[in-house]
Design a protein around this motif. Structure first.
Motif, short mmCIF file in Angstrom:
data_model
loop_
_atom_site.label_atom_id
_atom_site.label_comp_id
_atom_site.label_asym_id
_atom_site.label_seq_id
_atom_site.Cartn_x
_atom_site.Cartn_y
_atom_site.Cartn_z
N VAL A 265 38.84 43.72 49.71
CA VAL A 265 39.59 42.63 50.37
C VAL A 265 39.03 41.28 49.94
O VAL A 265 39.79 40.34 49.66
CB VAL A 265 39.57 42.80 51.90
N SER A 266 37.72 41.17 49.88
CA SER A 266 37.10 39.91 49.47
C SER A 266 37.49 39.54 48.04
O SER A 266 37.87 38.39 47.78
CB SER A 266 35.58 40.02 49.61
N VAL A 267 37.41 40.50 47.14
CA VAL A 267 37.78 40.24 45.74
C VAL A 267 39.27 39.90 45.62
O VAL A 267 39.64 38.91 44.99
CB VAL A 267 37.43 41.46 44.85
N LEU A 268 40.11 40.71 46.26
CA LEU A 268 41.55 40.47 46.17
C LEU A 268 41.98 39.16 46.82
O LEU A 268 42.91 38.51 46.35
CB LEU A 268 42.32 41.65 46.77
N SER A 269 41.29 38.76 47.90
CA SER A 269 41.64 37.48 48.52
C SER A 269 41.39 36.32 47.56
O SER A 269 42.18 35.38 47.51
CB SER A 269 40.86 37.27 49.82
N SER A 270 40.33 36.41 46.77
CA SER A 270 40.05 35.36 45.79
C SER A 270 41.10 35.34 44.69
O SER A 270 41.55 34.28 44.26
CB SER A 270 38.67 35.57 45.17
N ILE A 271 41.49 36.52 44.26
CA ILE A 271 42.46 36.61 43.15
C ILE A 271 43.87 36.26 43.60
O ILE A 271 44.55 35.45 42.95
CB ILE A 271 42.42 38.02 42.53
N ILE A 272 44.31 36.83 44.71
CA ILE A 272 45.71 36.68 45.13
C ILE A 272 45.93 35.38 45.91
O ILE A 272 46.86 34.63 45.62
CB ILE A 272 46.16 37.89 45.95
N LEU A 273 45.10 35.13 46.90
CA LEU A 273 45.33 33.97 47.77
C LEU A 273 44.85 32.66 47.18
O LEU A 273 45.38 31.60 47.50
CB LEU A 273 44.65 34.18 49.13
N PHE A 274 43.82 32.73 46.34
CA PHE A 274 43.20 31.49 45.87
C PHE A 274 43.21 31.35 44.35
O PHE A 274 42.33 30.73 43.77
CB PHE A 274 41.78 31.38 46.44
N ASP A 275 44.18 31.97 43.72
CA ASP A 275 44.48 31.74 42.30
C ASP A 275 43.38 32.12 41.32
O ASP A 275 43.22 31.47 40.30
CB ASP A 275 44.87 30.28 42.07
N GLY A 276 42.63 33.16 41.61
CA GLY A 276 41.70 33.65 40.61
C GLY A 276 40.28 33.80 41.10
O GLY A 276 39.90 33.30 42.14
N PHE A 277 39.52 34.49 40.29
CA PHE A 277 38.13 34.81 40.58
C PHE A 277 37.26 33.78 39.86
O PHE A 277 37.29 33.67 38.64
CB PHE A 277 37.84 36.23 40.06
N ARG A 278 36.48 33.01 40.60
CA ARG A 278 35.63 31.97 40.04
C ARG A 278 34.18 32.43 39.98
O ARG A 278 33.84 33.45 40.54
CB ARG A 278 35.77 30.71 40.87
N PHE A 279 33.33 31.63 39.37
CA PHE A 279 31.93 32.04 39.22
C PHE A 279 31.25 32.24 40.57
O PHE A 279 30.45 33.15 40.75
CB PHE A 279 31.17 31.07 38.31
N TYR A 280 31.54 31.40 41.55
CA TYR A 280 30.90 31.58 42.85
C TYR A 280 31.41 32.82 43.58
O TYR A 280 30.73 33.34 44.45
CB TYR A 280 31.02 30.33 43.73
N ASP A 281 32.59 33.31 43.21
CA ASP A 281 33.07 34.58 43.77
C ASP A 281 32.18 35.74 43.33
O ASP A 281 31.97 36.68 44.09
CB ASP A 281 34.52 34.84 43.38
N TRP A 282 31.66 35.66 42.11
CA TRP A 282 30.73 36.69 41.63
C TRP A 282 29.47 36.70 42.50
O TRP A 282 28.97 37.75 42.88
CB TRP A 282 30.34 36.45 40.17
N ILE A 283 28.99 35.52 42.82
CA ILE A 283 27.78 35.41 43.64
C ILE A 283 28.05 35.91 45.06
O ILE A 283 27.30 36.73 45.60
CB ILE A 283 27.27 33.95 43.66
#
Length: 161
Positions: free
Chosen positions: A127-145
């Motif tokens: 859910v955390s990963v998908l929320s970044s991708i779907i709701l917030f237009d992509g996975f950024r470097f801080y999402d990895w952290i």
């Protein structure tokens, strides 16, 4: 220290501080404002509050005031400063806050043994990963952290209760 902070009053205070701080970051910074506007950081904080609570009931009782305090402070500050905010976001975050005790119950379970707790943990990360991708237009470097920390606390960190 854990017992001093992990109670409903402490969580309300921390939620208010983080909500106001998040609004300030949105208004006066770009990068940090973006980080604290996304779901992943709040999922991580919610998981930490939940897994460090000594019981499921305490996890639930800690999460609701945390989320409501954060929500009230963020949107209260936005109204007081004439800030721009969307109704859709307000509704979404309100639903998230009101559902947070249920999320806390499940997050607390992730530190138990067995297959089901690990399945829940994997679902939280997904859910955390998908929320970044779907709701917030992509996975950024801080999402990895953020998600790396989430994986660490859900799968490897031992918690004494």
């Amino acid at each position: 220290m854990k017992k001093g902070i992990l109670n409903p009053v402490g969580m309300l205070g921390i939620g208010v501080l983080l909500g106001a701080g998040s609004r300030w970051l949105d208004a006066y910074t770009t990068n940090l404002g973006n980080v604290f506007s996304q779901l992943a950081v709040w999922i991580l904080l919610g998981v930490l509050i939940s897994i460090y609570s000594s019981t499921q009931k305490k996890a639930m009782c800690n999460m609701l005031p945390f989320c409501l305090g954060m929500l009230a402070a963020y949107y209260g500050a936005a109204v007081m400063t004439g800030g721009v905010y969307g109704r859709t976001y307000l509704i979404g975050w309100t639903v998230f806050a009101l559902a947070s005790p249920v999320f806390a119950w499940f997050a607390w379970l992730t530190k138990e043994t067995g297959f089901f707790p690990k399945l829940i943990a994997a679902g939280i990360v997904l859910v955390s990963v998908l929320s970044s991708i779907i709701l917030f237009d992509g996975f950024r470097f801080y999402d990895w952290i953020l998600n790396g920390l989430l994986v660490y606390f859900l799968f490897w960190k031992r918690i004494r209760r």
